[in-house]
Design an enzyme around this catalytic site. Structure first.
Site, PDB file in Angstrom:
ATOM      1  N   CYS A 113       0.815  -1.224   0.000  1.00  0.00           N
ATOM      2  CA  CYS A 113       0.000   0.000   0.000  1.00  0.00           C
ATOM      3  C   CYS A 113       0.845   1.270   0.000  1.00  0.00           C
ATOM      4  CB  CYS A 113      -0.955  -0.003   1.185  1.00  0.00           C
ATOM      5  SG  CYS A 113      -2.048  -1.417   1.154  1.00  0.00           S
ATOM      6  N   HIS A 250      -3.491   7.182   2.039  1.00  0.00           N
ATOM      7  CA  HIS A 250      -3.837   5.838   1.570  1.00  0.00           C
ATOM      8  C   HIS A 250      -5.243   5.521   2.062  1.00  0.00           C
ATOM      9  CE1 HIS A 250      -4.020   1.681   0.748  1.00  0.00           C
ATOM     10  NE2 HIS A 250      -3.833   1.289   1.994  1.00  0.00           N
ATOM     11  N   ASN A 280     -10.040  -0.375  -0.660  1.00  0.00           N
ATOM     12  CA  ASN A 280      -8.586  -0.283  -0.537  1.00  0.00           C
ATOM     13  C   ASN A 280      -7.950  -0.847  -1.813  1.00  0.00           C
ATOM     14  OD1 ASN A 280      -5.879  -0.576   0.064  1.00  0.00           O
ATOM     15  ND2 ASN A 280      -6.210  -1.484   2.085  1.00  0.00           N
TER      16      ASN A 280
HETATM   17  O1  UT7 Z   1      -3.980  -1.130   3.552  1.00  0.00           O
HETATM   18  C1  UT7 Z   1      -2.983  -1.694   4.329  1.00  0.00           C
HETATM   19  C2  UT7 Z   1      -3.195  -1.531   5.761  1.00  0.00           C
HETATM   20  N1  UT7 Z   1      -4.447  -2.117   6.178  1.00  0.00           N
HETATM   21  C3  UT7 Z   1      -5.140  -1.509   7.094  1.00  0.00           C
HETATM   22  O2  UT7 Z   1      -4.755  -0.431   7.499  1.00  0.00           O
HETATM   23  C4  UT7 Z   1      -6.345  -2.181   7.643  1.00  0.00           C
HETATM   24  C5  UT7 Z   1      -6.360  -1.985   9.129  1.00  0.00           C
HETATM   25  N2  UT7 Z   1      -7.436  -2.665   9.812  1.00  0.00           N
HETATM   26  C6  UT7 Z   1      -8.743  -2.298   9.685  1.00  0.00           C
HETATM   27  O3  UT7 Z   1      -9.079  -1.471   8.876  1.00  0.00           O
HETATM   28  C7  UT7 Z   1      -9.745  -2.922  10.635  1.00  0.00           C
HETATM   29  O4  UT7 Z   1      -9.060  -3.615  11.636  1.00  0.00           O
HETATM   30  C8  UT7 Z   1     -10.755  -3.879   9.931  1.00  0.00           C
HETATM   31  C9  UT7 Z   1     -11.725  -3.068   9.106  1.00  0.00           C
HETATM   32  C10 UT7 Z   1     -10.016  -4.860   9.059  1.00  0.00           C
HETATM   33  C11 UT7 Z   1     -11.544  -4.643  10.990  1.00  0.00           C
HETATM   34  O5  UT7 Z   1     -12.190  -3.727  11.879  1.00  0.00           O
HETATM   35  P1  UT7 Z   1     -12.077  -3.932  13.463  1.00  0.00           P
HETATM   36  O6  UT7 Z   1     -12.912  -2.894  14.072  1.00  0.00           O
HETATM   37  O7  UT7 Z   1     -10.608  -3.952  13.805  1.00  0.00           O
HETATM   38  O8  UT7 Z   1     -12.780  -5.324  13.671  1.00  0.00           O
HETATM   39  P2  UT7 Z   1     -12.166  -6.675  14.277  1.00  0.00           P
HETATM   40  O9  UT7 Z   1     -11.165  -7.266  13.334  1.00  0.00           O
HETATM   41  O10 UT7 Z   1     -11.727  -6.426  15.678  1.00  0.00           O
HETATM   42  O11 UT7 Z   1     -13.454  -7.590  14.288  1.00  0.00           O
HETATM   43  C12 UT7 Z   1     -14.589  -7.267  15.092  1.00  0.00           C
HETATM   44  C13 UT7 Z   1     -15.650  -8.292  14.841  1.00  0.00           C
HETATM   45  C14 UT7 Z   1     -15.164  -9.734  14.949  1.00  0.00           C
HETATM   46  O12 UT7 Z   1     -16.183 -10.482  15.560  1.00  0.00           O
HETATM   47  P3  UT7 Z   1     -16.096 -10.872  17.122  1.00  0.00           P
HETATM   48  O13 UT7 Z   1     -14.822 -11.660  17.274  1.00  0.00           O
HETATM   49  O14 UT7 Z   1     -16.047  -9.541  17.846  1.00  0.00           O
HETATM   50  O15 UT7 Z   1     -17.334 -11.645  17.348  1.00  0.00           O
HETATM   51  C15 UT7 Z   1     -15.034 -10.174  13.505  1.00  0.00           C
HETATM   52  O16 UT7 Z   1     -15.171 -11.553  13.330  1.00  0.00           O
HETATM   53  O17 UT7 Z   1     -16.190  -8.153  13.517  1.00  0.00           O
HETATM   54  C16 UT7 Z   1     -16.177  -9.428  12.867  1.00  0.00           C
HETATM   55  N3  UT7 Z   1     -16.025  -9.204  11.437  1.00  0.00           N
HETATM   56  C17 UT7 Z   1     -17.062  -8.961  10.626  1.00  0.00           C
HETATM   57  N4  UT7 Z   1     -18.388  -8.881  10.848  1.00  0.00           N
HETATM   58  C18 UT7 Z   1     -19.184  -8.591   9.802  1.00  0.00           C
HETATM   59  C19 UT7 Z   1     -14.875  -9.180  10.719  1.00  0.00           C
HETATM   60  N5  UT7 Z   1     -15.154  -8.928   9.427  1.00  0.00           N
HETATM   61  C20 UT7 Z   1     -16.500  -8.781   9.342  1.00  0.00           C
HETATM   62  C21 UT7 Z   1     -17.372  -8.495   8.282  1.00  0.00           C
HETATM   63  N6  UT7 Z   1     -18.704  -8.403   8.553  1.00  0.00           N
HETATM   64  N7  UT7 Z   1     -16.949  -8.279   7.023  1.00  0.00           N
END
Ligand code: UT7
Length: 323
Positions: A113, A250, A280
């Site tokens: 990225c 980004h 992204n």
């Molecule tokens: O481009 C290169 C760099 N990349 C980034 O900068 C990405 C950085 N990370 C992020 O943008 C975020 O961490 C994400 C958008 C990927 C995830 O958001 P989050 O608020 O960190 O969520 P999480 O990973 O902590 O997941 C929270 C919950 C989980 O469920 P439980 O364990 O709390 O029951 C996941 O399983 O959300 C669940 N989850 C989803 N639910 C519905 C994960 N993906 C999804 C989804 N739909 N697509």
């Protein structure tokens, strides 16, 4: 003093729009979750016969036109991509051939990225040292080919596209400073593995396998790292937050973008946001966002603009320039 100045920009998105609602039909997710956690509403996905070079060619031709340049004027081609058409030749060589440029240096840069930030800062150094006069710098990605479409934690995030700039030698200010960083200690938090699972015993070399990301951990490192990067860029130029007119970040997550804007004391009106429509697009996201804001007239000649990126590696970097 010779500066490297952006003479023109271009962008290209594949035709097919994939909405959150469409993804919610195949994986356990919802428009509400995706919008609230990422800001993404839709993304573009390539056709089965469309490649990163196809997207790059369209963006490059547009940038050449905007710069009032002919392909024959280009004496350096750099392509930032994580999803090259072939392991080799480089996508830059394939693009060079499409454009009918024969002879000048052409190579790819792989910094995921942050790839476009790396690529444009390399081009700047060629121009400043007199090794090139007009550089074509492209970020192009077909991330959809690295996504496991059954993995809801990653498949909702990525999209395809390309952005390009023509960088030219100029006596007028252009790029003011570039800051590049990497730390391979984070290699396993965001990577491509054979099965998309954590654990990286077999990491693939080419564009096969699937993206695996420990999203929450990446998020936290991204926010603090970008915070420090912004401070470093301002300090290196002796500038205050209020000297920056536009932020072109980004486009990974609106929450990361907002945190950086807050660090700069900027309102979101000063931030170019495309993540809602593009998702992204990795190395393409910054030049695509730049092109959008140049074409719609927000970024004007003389404006001071900060571009910053963070991604797999980890890699991160910024470029401050006067447009
Ligand atoms: O481009 C290169 C760099 N990349 C980034 O900068 C990405 C950085 N990370 C992020 O943008 C975020 O961490 C994400 C958008 C990927 C995830 O958001 P989050 O608020 O960190 O969520 P999480 O990973 O902590 O997941 C929270 C919950 C989980 O469920 P439980 O364990 O709390 O029951 C996941 O399983 O959300 C669940 N989850 C989803 N639910 C519905 C994960 N993906 C999804 C989804 N739909 N697509």
């Amino acid at each position: 003093m010779t500066y490297a100045r952006i003479l023109g920009t271009g962008g290209f998105l594949p035709r097919r729009v994939v909405t959150n609602a469409e993804l919610a039909r195949t994986v356990d997710t919802s428009d509400e979750w995706i919008v609230s956690r990422t800001g993404i509403r839709e993304r573009r996905i390539v056709a089965s016969d469309e490649t990163s070079c196809d997207l790059a060619e369209r963006a490059a031709r547009q940038a050449l036109e905007a710069a009032g340049c002919l392909a024959a004027d280009i004496d350096l081609v750099i392509v930032a991509t994580t999803t090259p058409d072939r392991v080799f030749p480089s996508t830059a060589c394939l693009l060079q051939d499409r454009l009918g440029i024969h002879g000048p240096a052409a190579f790819d840069v792989q910094a995921v990225c942050t790839g476009f930030i790396y690529a444009i800062s390399i081009a700047e150094k060629f121009i400043k040292t007199g090794s090139a006069k007009r550089a074509l710098v492209v970020g192009t990605e077909t991330m959809s080919r690295l996504v496991n479409w059954q993995d809801r934690s990653t498949c909702v995030l990525f999209g395809d596209g390309a952005g390009a700039v023509i960088l030219g030698a100029s006596a007028e200010p252009g790029i003011l400073s570039a800051h590049l960083h990497a730390d391979g200690a984070y290699k396993d938090l965001l990577t491509v593995t054979e099965d998309g699972a954590d654990g990286t015993d077999r990491v693939l070399a080419a564009a096969s396998g699937h993206i695996a990301m420990r999203g929450n951990e990446v998020f936290r490192v991204a926010v603090t790292t970008l915070d420090a990067l912004v401070g470093e860029t301002l300090a290196a130029n002796g500038l205050n937050q209020s000297d920056i007119r536009w932020l072109v970040p980004h486009q990974a997550n609106i929450r990361i973008i907002s945190a950086t804007a807050k660090r700069l004391g900027m309102s979101m009106e000063q931030v170019i946001v495309t993540v809602d429509r593009h998702g992204n697009t990795s190395g393409a996201s910054i030049p695509l966002a730049l092109d959008v804001a140049v074409r719609d007239g927000r970024i004007q000649r003389g404006d001071v603009v900060l571009m910053e990126g963070f991604g797999g590696g980890f890699t991160w970097g910024s470029v401050l320039f006067t447009y």
